[in-house]
Write an enzyme that holds these catalytic residues in place. Structure first.
Site, PDB file in Angstrom:
ATOM      1  N   ASP A 161      78.345 -30.179  11.303  1.00  0.00           N
ATOM      2  CA  ASP A 161      78.827 -30.020   9.937  1.00  0.00           C
ATOM      3  C   ASP A 161      78.749 -28.536   9.600  1.00  0.00           C
ATOM      4  O   ASP A 161      77.682 -27.998   9.300  1.00  0.00           O
ATOM      5  CB  ASP A 161      77.953 -30.850   8.991  1.00  0.00           C
ATOM      6  N   ILE A 162      79.905 -27.860   9.667  1.00  0.00           N
ATOM      7  CA  ILE A 162      79.941 -26.411   9.478  1.00  0.00           C
ATOM      8  C   ILE A 162      80.629 -26.114   8.158  1.00  0.00           C
ATOM      9  O   ILE A 162      81.814 -26.409   7.969  1.00  0.00           O
ATOM     10  CB  ILE A 162      80.706 -25.718  10.640  1.00  0.00           C
ATOM     11  N   GLU A 163      79.887 -25.534   7.241  1.00  0.00           N
ATOM     12  CA  GLU A 163      80.428 -25.219   5.919  1.00  0.00           C
ATOM     13  C   GLU A 163      79.677 -24.044   5.331  1.00  0.00           C
ATOM     14  O   GLU A 163      78.709 -23.539   5.913  1.00  0.00           O
ATOM     15  CB  GLU A 163      80.357 -26.442   4.999  1.00  0.00           C
ATOM     16  N   GLY A 164      80.139 -23.582   4.179  1.00  0.00           N
ATOM     17  CA  GLY A 164      79.478 -22.459   3.517  1.00  0.00           C
ATOM     18  C   GLY A 164      79.585 -21.175   4.313  1.00  0.00           C
ATOM     19  O   GLY A 164      80.591 -20.880   4.957  1.00  0.00           O
TER      20      GLY A 164
END
Length: 521
Positions: A161-164
């Protein structure tokens, strides 16, 4: 003797018609094969549902006690670096992998689910804290941390989960891609089952942002066999927040589909329409989103599911299983996002059941292990507990157990929900809501008694009969630690444990003492 049709030949016209029919049949078979291949994906992947579970949230969500088909696969989140400067896998920075076994009994809970035919996926990253690739300086160190997660929980699938800020860290994205590719290659060389890898990314109605596309291309360019891209169809904000959330999500998925086809085409791989859909997932945030005006309703869930099953979406999920219920009346402002309820009136319906309709309930889930099958057919009263291979004391009818106490009974671990004495943990005549025991999971192979955590003699003041104690006060006596449940004076904490249900003192459990020692340290 001659017959009416003897020596008769096909006319040129009939021959052309016959050839056309044969060609059409062949074309139809080729199309059917192509559609079937696309529908299943190039590797024959199932179309599956798995809700995310926030492992460290309170109250604890008991994913291991799956009772419905859509609960059979749990995506557990989130594994992150233990600190912004420490390259060590942890659960939300709160627990190391070993610590999660002691405090959350995580491995045991996973074993309970898998022995019942379910499965788990572990998600790394998330919106908070630091994904390991942001902290680990070398590909080798990062690969070792990913390997430890896979090996600890015997995983077949990882979700990133890659975010920000992680989206824009080019160096971290490169390290992550190279480490994952190396781990997949390592497993292949060892003859292990392939490690499936999904990447979960934010989207808008226009699809993946450029930074998310870069994450996908980094994986592919490093040689990662990418199972799919999971679109976070949530928190759109702006003008899309007040729109029909199913419509916005569907628009985002259509655009993501086109982008994925283009990404693979740039690398010389042609994805069929259905094959591309099989490599895409959708994860809405059920109910009230982080944007106040954005609400994903039950009807939105039905519409999204209808679209997903029609196109053959590879994966369906939701954030989160913890939230899949109506908030209680005591939760006054439902526009404030809760970790443990959806913020909308569900009228007994489940977002998970709606979104999972038409998807497999256990994609690639293992069959129950032989040992589990054998124990299921054995008579319960023939199962004998060995204290030397039990992580906690074996339950005894004459003993009393305060809330939070863990025991072993018939090769399973239970935890007391409230003070209890004489209540058999696996009594089949007692309803789940009435039993004082919560089943955690099976005793694992190779376990031995857990050491009892103790506090230093001077950690709390020594109990004094003349002192008045208020609720919450903590004392030490005869090596044990106790907490006052209400106002008390002169009531001995130790002797009161003969019948702790009426004592003003509760004895601190080993798990509580361990947490106190960690905090003090």
């Amino acid at each position: 003797m001659s017959t009416r049709y003897s020596g008769r030949r096909l006319s040129p016209v009939r021959l052309v018609v016959l050839l056309a029919v044969v060609a059409a049949l062949i074309s139809g078979l080729v199309y059917a094969y192509s559609w079937t291949r696309d529908a299943l994906g190039s590797r024959g992947d199932a179309h599956w549902f798995s809700a995310y579970v926030d492992v460290t949230a309170t109250p604890t969500y008991t994913f291991e006690a799956a009772t419905e088909p859509h609960q059979k696969i749990a995506t557990l989140g989130f594994v992150v670096a233990s600190s912004p400067t420490t390259c060590e896998a942890s659960w939300g920075t709160y627990y190391s992998l070993d610590g999660a076994d002691g405090d959350l009994d995580l491995t045991r809970r996973i074993a309970r689910l898998t022995r019942a035919g379910g499965d788990v996926i572990v998600s790394l990253g998330g919106a908070a804290n630091s994904e390991l690739a942001l902290v680990c300086d070398s590909v080798a160190d990062l690969q070792a941390q990913y390997r430890s997660v896979v090996d600890t929980y015997s995983l077949e699938t990882l979700d990133f989960d890659i975010e920000g800020t992680a989206l824009d860290d080019t160096a971290a994205n490169q390290r992550r891609a190279e480490a994952v590719a190396a781990l997949q290659q390592e497993r292949a060389a060892a003859g292990d089952d392939p490690l499936k890898v999904w990447v979960t990314l934010p989207v808008s109605a226009d699809g993946l942002p450029a930074s998310a596309v870069a994450v996908v291309t980094a994986f592919l360019d490093a040689g990662v066999d990418l199972a799919g891209v999971n679109a976070m169809t949530m928190d759109f904000g702006g003008g899309d927040a007040a729109k029909n959330q199913a419509d916005v999500a569907i628009a985002a998925l259509r655009r993501t589909h086109d982008q994925l086809v283009a990404i693979y085409a740039d690398r010389g791989e042609s994805l069929g329409d259905r094959e591309a859909w099989a490599r895409i997932g959708a994860t809405p945030m059920i109910g009230q989103n982080d944007v106040v005006s954005e609400v994903f309703s039950l009807d939105n869930a039905r519409a999204l599911n209808e679209f997903a099953t029609e196109v053959g979406l590879g994966r369906m999920s939701m954030w989160s299983a913890n939230r899949d219920r109506t908030c209680s009346d005591a939760y006054a402002d439902v526009s404030v996002v809760s970790d443990s309820c959806s913020g909308v009136e569900q009228d007994g319906e489940s977002f998970g059941a709606i979104l999972a309709k038409g998807f497999t309930s256990s994609g690639d889930a293992p069959s129950p292990t032989p040992s589990a099958s054998a124990s299921a057919t054995a008579r319960a009263d023939q199962v004998v507990d060995d204290p030397s291979t039990s992580p906690y004391p074996v339950w005894a009818e004459e003993s009393s157990y305060p809330q939070g106490t863990r025991i072993v009974w018939r090769r399973n671990v239970y935890e007391a929900k409230w003070w209890t004495q004489g209540d058999q943990p696996d009594d089949p005549t007692v309803a789940a809501s009435d039993t004082p025991w919560r089943l955690i999971g099976p005793v694992l192979e190779g376990e031995s008694p857990s050491p009892e955590a103790t506090l230093p003699a001077d950690f709390f003041p020594t109990w004094d009969a003349a002192t008045v104690y208020e609720e919450g006060d903590e004392v030490m006596l005869d090596g044990g630690a106790y907490r006052a449940r209400w106002w008390t004076q002169g009531d001995n904490p130790v002797s009161g444990q003969v019948n702790p249900g009426t004592s003003p003192w509760e004895k601190l459990t080993s798990a509580e003492i361990t947490k106190l020692l960690k905090t003090e340290g």
